[in-house]
Every structure is written in structure tokens, then in C-alpha cells.
Design a protein around this motif. Structure first.
Motif, PDB file in Angstrom:
ATOM      1  N   TYR A  73       0.805  -1.222   0.000  1.00 40.06           N
ATOM      2  CA  TYR A  73       0.000   0.000   0.000  1.00 40.06           C
ATOM      3  C   TYR A  73       0.839   1.273   0.000  1.00 40.06           C
ATOM      4  CZ  TYR A  73      -3.979  -3.032   0.836  1.00 40.06           C
ATOM      5  OH  TYR A  73      -4.950  -4.017   0.709  1.00 40.06           O
ATOM      6  N   ASN A  74       2.099   1.178  -0.440  1.00 36.46           N
ATOM      7  CA  ASN A  74       2.879   2.400  -0.507  1.00 36.46           C
ATOM      8  C   ASN A  74       2.656   3.095  -1.851  1.00 36.46           C
ATOM      9  OD1 ASN A  74       4.539   1.155  -2.428  1.00 36.46           O
ATOM     10  ND2 ASN A  74       6.066   0.534  -0.908  1.00 36.46           N
ATOM     11  N   LEU A  75       3.339   4.206  -2.062  1.00 34.81           N
ATOM     12  CA  LEU A  75       3.139   4.973  -3.290  1.00 34.81           C
ATOM     13  C   LEU A  75       3.451   4.148  -4.530  1.00 34.81           C
ATOM     14  CD1 LEU A  75       2.627   7.613  -4.845  1.00 34.81           C
ATOM     15  CD2 LEU A  75       5.012   8.251  -4.363  1.00 34.81           C
ATOM     16  N   ALA A  76       4.551   3.398  -4.501  1.00 39.69           N
ATOM     17  CA  ALA A  76       4.959   2.620  -5.671  1.00 39.69           C
ATOM     18  C   ALA A  76       3.912   1.586  -6.055  1.00 39.69           C
ATOM     19  CB  ALA A  76       6.302   1.937  -5.403  1.00 39.69           C
ATOM     20  N   HIS A  77       3.272   0.953  -5.069  1.00 35.17           N
ATOM     21  CA  HIS A  77       2.246  -0.049  -5.373  1.00 35.17           C
ATOM     22  C   HIS A  77       1.050   0.602  -6.077  1.00 35.17           C
ATOM     23  CE1 HIS A  77       4.283  -2.278  -1.959  1.00 35.17           C
ATOM     24  NE2 HIS A  77       4.349  -3.123  -2.963  1.00 35.17           N
ATOM     25  N   HIS A  78       0.656   1.798  -5.637  1.00 31.96           N
ATOM     26  CA  HIS A  78      -0.474   2.472  -6.266  1.00 31.96           C
ATOM     27  C   HIS A  78      -0.113   2.942  -7.676  1.00 31.96           C
ATOM     28  CE1 HIS A  78      -1.886   2.584  -2.065  1.00 31.96           C
ATOM     29  NE2 HIS A  78      -3.093   2.638  -2.596  1.00 31.96           N
ATOM     30  N   ILE A  79       1.116   3.398  -7.857  1.00 31.57           N
ATOM     31  CA  ILE A  79       1.567   3.755  -9.206  1.00 31.57           C
ATOM     32  C   ILE A  79       1.535   2.527 -10.109  1.00 31.57           C
ATOM     33  CG2 ILE A  79       3.580   4.482 -10.538  1.00 31.57           C
ATOM     34  CD1 ILE A  79       4.270   6.388  -8.251  1.00 31.57           C
ATOM     35  N   TYR A 125      -4.986  18.762  -3.919  1.00 31.99           N
ATOM     36  CA  TYR A 125      -3.985  17.994  -3.178  1.00 31.99           C
ATOM     37  C   TYR A 125      -2.609  18.565  -3.479  1.00 31.99           C
ATOM     38  CZ  TYR A 125      -2.692  13.894  -0.433  1.00 31.99           C
ATOM     39  OH  TYR A 125      -2.262  13.063   0.569  1.00 31.99           O
ATOM     40  N   PRO A 126      -1.732  18.647  -2.474  1.00 32.86           N
ATOM     41  CA  PRO A 126      -0.385  19.183  -2.691  1.00 32.86           C
ATOM     42  C   PRO A 126       0.496  18.200  -3.449  1.00 32.86           C
ATOM     43  CG  PRO A 126      -0.629  18.445  -0.420  1.00 32.86           C
ATOM     44  CD  PRO A 126      -1.982  18.323  -1.057  1.00 32.86           C
ATOM     45  N   ALA A 127       1.647  18.675  -3.878  1.00 32.40           N
ATOM     46  CA  ALA A 127       2.584  17.855  -4.651  1.00 32.40           C
ATOM     47  C   ALA A 127       3.434  17.014  -3.704  1.00 32.40           C
ATOM     48  CB  ALA A 127       3.457  18.742  -5.519  1.00 32.40           C
ATOM     49  N   GLU A 128       2.794  16.057  -3.073  1.00 28.10           N
ATOM     50  CA  GLU A 128       3.472  15.186  -2.115  1.00 28.10           C
ATOM     51  C   GLU A 128       2.645  13.927  -1.873  1.00 28.10           C
ATOM     52  OE1 GLU A 128       1.778  17.008   2.109  1.00 28.10           O
ATOM     53  OE2 GLU A 128       3.661  17.783   1.276  1.00 28.10           O
ATOM     54  N   HIS A 129       3.310  12.911  -1.348  1.00 28.58           N
ATOM     55  CA  HIS A 129       2.622  11.719  -0.871  1.00 28.58           C
ATOM     56  C   HIS A 129       2.773  11.711   0.638  1.00 28.58           C
ATOM     57  CE1 HIS A 129       2.209   7.325   0.027  1.00 28.58           C
ATOM     58  NE2 HIS A 129       1.176   7.509  -0.770  1.00 28.58           N
ATOM     59  N   ARG A 130       1.654  11.659   1.349  1.00 24.00           N
ATOM     60  CA  ARG A 130       1.684  11.878   2.790  1.00 24.00           C
ATOM     61  C   ARG A 130       1.751  10.590   3.588  1.00 24.00           C
ATOM     62  NH1 ARG A 130      -2.431  16.961   4.065  1.00 24.00           N
ATOM     63  NH2 ARG A 130      -1.097  18.540   3.078  1.00 24.00           N
ATOM     64  N   ALA A 131       2.619  10.604   4.609  1.00 29.60           N
ATOM     65  CA  ALA A 131       2.583   9.569   5.633  1.00 29.60           C
ATOM     66  C   ALA A 131       1.378   9.831   6.530  1.00 29.60           C
ATOM     67  CB  ALA A 131       3.866   9.592   6.447  1.00 29.60           C
ATOM     68  N   ARG A 165       0.395   1.976   7.618  1.00 31.22           N
ATOM     69  CA  ARG A 165       1.610   1.224   7.969  1.00 31.22           C
ATOM     70  C   ARG A 165       2.721   1.419   6.935  1.00 31.22           C
ATOM     71  NH1 ARG A 165      -0.860  -3.191   8.204  1.00 31.22           N
ATOM     72  NH2 ARG A 165      -0.351  -3.960   6.122  1.00 31.22           N
ATOM     73  N   GLU A 166       2.368   1.556   5.654  1.00 26.58           N
ATOM     74  CA  GLU A 166       3.379   1.507   4.603  1.00 26.58           C
ATOM     75  C   GLU A 166       3.666   2.849   3.939  1.00 26.58           C
ATOM     76  OE1 GLU A 166       3.012  -1.763   1.866  1.00 26.58           O
ATOM     77  OE2 GLU A 166       1.714  -2.853   3.260  1.00 26.58           O
ATOM     78  N   SER A 167       2.838   3.852   4.176  1.00 30.60           N
ATOM     79  CA  SER A 167       3.040   5.131   3.492  1.00 30.60           C
ATOM     80  C   SER A 167       4.213   5.899   4.093  1.00 30.60           C
ATOM     81  CB  SER A 167       1.778   5.990   3.567  1.00 30.60           C
ATOM     82  OG  SER A 167       0.738   5.413   2.817  1.00 30.60           O
ATOM     83  N   SER A 168       4.978   6.522   3.217  1.00 33.58           N
ATOM     84  CA  SER A 168       6.087   7.383   3.618  1.00 33.58           C
ATOM     85  C   SER A 168       5.839   8.794   3.099  1.00 33.58           C
ATOM     86  CB  SER A 168       7.410   6.862   3.045  1.00 33.58           C
ATOM     87  OG  SER A 168       7.673   5.546   3.475  1.00 33.58           O
ATOM     88  N   GLN A 169       6.400   9.758   3.788  1.00 33.39           N
ATOM     89  CA  GLN A 169       6.306  11.141   3.334  1.00 33.39           C
ATOM     90  C   GLN A 169       7.274  11.331   2.165  1.00 33.39           C
ATOM     91  OE1 GLN A 169       4.070  13.206   4.765  1.00 33.39           O
ATOM     92  NE2 GLN A 169       4.494  14.862   3.307  1.00 33.39           N
ATOM     93  N   ILE A 170       6.732  11.672   0.995  1.00 29.84           N
ATOM     94  CA  ILE A 170       7.551  11.817  -0.206  1.00 29.84           C
ATOM     95  C   ILE A 170       7.175  13.127  -0.900  1.00 29.84           C
ATOM     96  CG2 ILE A 170       8.143  10.836  -2.454  1.00 29.84           C
ATOM     97  CD1 ILE A 170       7.314   8.086  -1.333  1.00 29.84           C
ATOM     98  N   SER A 171       8.164  13.949  -1.169  1.00 27.64           N
ATOM     99  CA  SER A 171       7.940  15.176  -1.922  1.00 27.64           C
ATOM    100  C   SER A 171       7.985  14.858  -3.406  1.00 27.64           C
ATOM    101  CB  SER A 171       9.002  16.218  -1.567  1.00 27.64           C
ATOM    102  OG  SER A 171       8.786  17.404  -2.283  1.00 27.64           O
ATOM    103  N   LEU A 172       6.911  15.150  -4.109  1.00 27.04           N
ATOM    104  CA  LEU A 172       6.820  14.859  -5.542  1.00 27.04           C
ATOM    105  C   LEU A 172       7.191  16.122  -6.307  1.00 27.04           C
ATOM    106  CD1 LEU A 172       3.505  12.813  -5.366  1.00 27.04           C
ATOM    107  CD2 LEU A 172       5.826  11.913  -5.603  1.00 27.04           C
ATOM    108  N   ASP A 173       8.479  16.392  -6.363  1.00 26.37           N
ATOM    109  CA  ASP A 173       8.949  17.686  -6.836  1.00 26.37           C
ATOM    110  C   ASP A 173       9.747  17.641  -8.131  1.00 26.37           C
ATOM    111  OD1 ASP A 173      11.123  16.425  -5.767  1.00 26.37           O
ATOM    112  OD2 ASP A 173      11.538  17.928  -4.228  1.00 26.37           O
ATOM    113  N   ASP A 174       9.585  16.558  -8.918  1.00 21.67           N
ATOM    114  CA  ASP A 174      10.207  16.540 -10.239  1.00 21.67           C
ATOM    115  C   ASP A 174       9.457  17.502 -11.161  1.00 21.67           C
ATOM    116  OD1 ASP A 174      11.943  14.650  -9.339  1.00 21.67           O
ATOM    117  OD2 ASP A 174      10.971  12.957 -10.331  1.00 21.67           O
TER     118      ASP A 174
END
Length: 239
Positions: A73-79, A125-131, A165-174
């Protein structure tokens, strides 16, 4: 009006709707990434409004008619869920819309696949993936999902716990060199602050901003007709 299909993403079946049978092939399709507890079914009215443009509406893992794995259930799995739908639907180029937390999944996909993406639409929604904080699952389930009858048929509790449990704070700034429509509500509850909007202006070389004076985060509830018309107008401008 839409075909109901499933695709296999490493043994996790992802459900989606596709309006291909009623669409014109000369219009670039749109993929819709729903919000945290939303399902593809909740966007069938948008699919209808977009015709004759082809639309693909997916339910992420743990939601709707998609499978609910024990983990993943982290960002990569949803992508990867988006990527599996792209492959199954045989899409080469498309527009991408993400609403609420679905915007972080869409933004993460777009930043890694810009050559495929004609445009990106970001729904409040902001340009980030939230924990998510430790106490979030119980509050979300008991204070929102259960009172609003959004449990199980929309999102399963095990998915809620997996996301926390699996989400991490990630800045999506590319940087994004594609047309981007960023939308936000102007009332309390909006998830896009002025600082967040400035970040989009820095990240996106072709940015259009739409703001909704009668909404916070709930643009689809309070100003759906205007929101949908802005989406259609933006897509029609690009092609």
C-alpha cells in the motif's frame, strides 16, 4: 455505457471501467484516479459527461471491486496499479486526473512517464505523498467511513491500516513539462495552501489554476458541475 474489466498487477486484480465502445478514437483518453476511499463507480457520471472522449476509471487496491492484498500500500504499489491499467487498456498516450490522495498517485505516475501523458489534472492535493499518523486508521474508520457508510464497499479496513503502515512522506517535486490543471477549494478544509500552490507554479511549466469559492476539500460534492465543466474545457483545449 462502460465496460467493466480487471487487470492483474502481480496477482492483485485491479478493477476499472472503460468507455471505449462509445468513444471516438481521435480524442485522447483520460484515466481517473479516485481519492483515498473512493471507487471507480463514483466517477461514472464524469465518464458519461466526457463522452465521446474515452475514459478509464480505476479502483485502487483495497477499494471497490479491486483485490485487497495483505500488504502493498505504498506509493509505488499504487503507481503500479495505474501502470497495470495502462497496459491492459493498451494506452500509449492519455490525460491523467487524480482527486484528493489519488492526485499523489497520479502525480507520481506522471513524473515517471511524462512522454505518455498529454496533461495532468490535480484535484485539491499538494505535490506530495503523505505519511499517515499512527492514530489515523481508527479515527478515519470510526469518524468518517462508518458514519458515512463508506466501509467495505468503498475501502476495506485492512487497506486503511495498510496505507498507514506503509506510506512514507515523499515530496513529488520533479518538474513537469506538460499542461497541468491544479484545482483547489478556497474554504477551510482545502488541502492546497498558498505555499502548496506556489510549489505547483515552480514545478509546472504549463500551469492553469482553478479555484472554487464554495468548497474546501469537497469540490466534487459542493461544485461538481463547475468542476466537471472545467475538466472538460481543459481537456478539449489540449485535444
Amino acid at each position: 455505457m462502460a465496460l467493466s474489466r480487471k487487470t492483474d498487477n502481480n496477482t492483485v486484480r485491479i478493477h476499472y471501467y472503460d468507455s471505449i465502445e462509445d468513444a471516438h478514437p481521435y480524442l485522447t483518453p483520460l484515466i481517473v484516479c479516485p481519492g483515498l476511499s473512493e471507487t471507480a463507480e463514483e466517477y461514472l457520471d464524469l465518464l458519461e459527461a466526457l463522452l465521446p472522449r474515452r475514459s478509464i476509471l480505476l479502483s485502487f487496491r483495497g477499494r471497490g471491486h479491486s483485490d485487497t492484498p495483505d500488504s502493498g500500500y505504498n506509493l509505488a504499489h499504487h503507481i503500479d496499479d495505474i501502470a497495470s491499467v495502462v497496459r491492459c487498456a493498451a494506452l500509449e498516450h492519455f490525460h491523467l486526473l487524480g482527486y484528493s490522495r489519488g492526485a499523489s498517485y497520479a502525480l507520481g505516475y506522471a513524473q515517471g512517464h511524462q512522454k505518455q501523458i498529454h496533461s495532468l489534472i490535480v484535484g485539491d492535493y499538494p505535490a506530495e505523498h503523505r505519511a499517515m499518523p499512527l492514530n489515523w486508521p481508527e479515527d478515519y474508520i470510526n469518524q468518517y467511513l462508518i458514519p458515512c457508510n463508506r466501509i467495505d464497499d468503498y475501502i476495506r479496513p485492512s487497506a486503511v491500516y495498510g496505507i498507514q503502515r506503509e506510506s512514507s512522506q515523499i515530496s513529488l517535486d520533479d518538474p513537469l513539462d506538460i499542461p497541468v490543471l491544479a484545482t483547489r477549494g478556497l474554504l477551510d478544509g482545502s488541502m492546497v495552501s498558498d505555499v502548496d500552490l506556489d510549489r505547483y507554479k515552480d514545478l509546472c511549466s504549463h500551469l492553469i489554476v482553478k479555484e472554487y469559492a464554495q468548497s474546501g476539500h469537497d469540490i466534487r460534492e459542493n461544485e461538481k458541475a463547475l468542476f466537471y465543466s472545467d475538466i472538460i474545457r481543459f481537456l478539449d483545449t489540449i485535444g
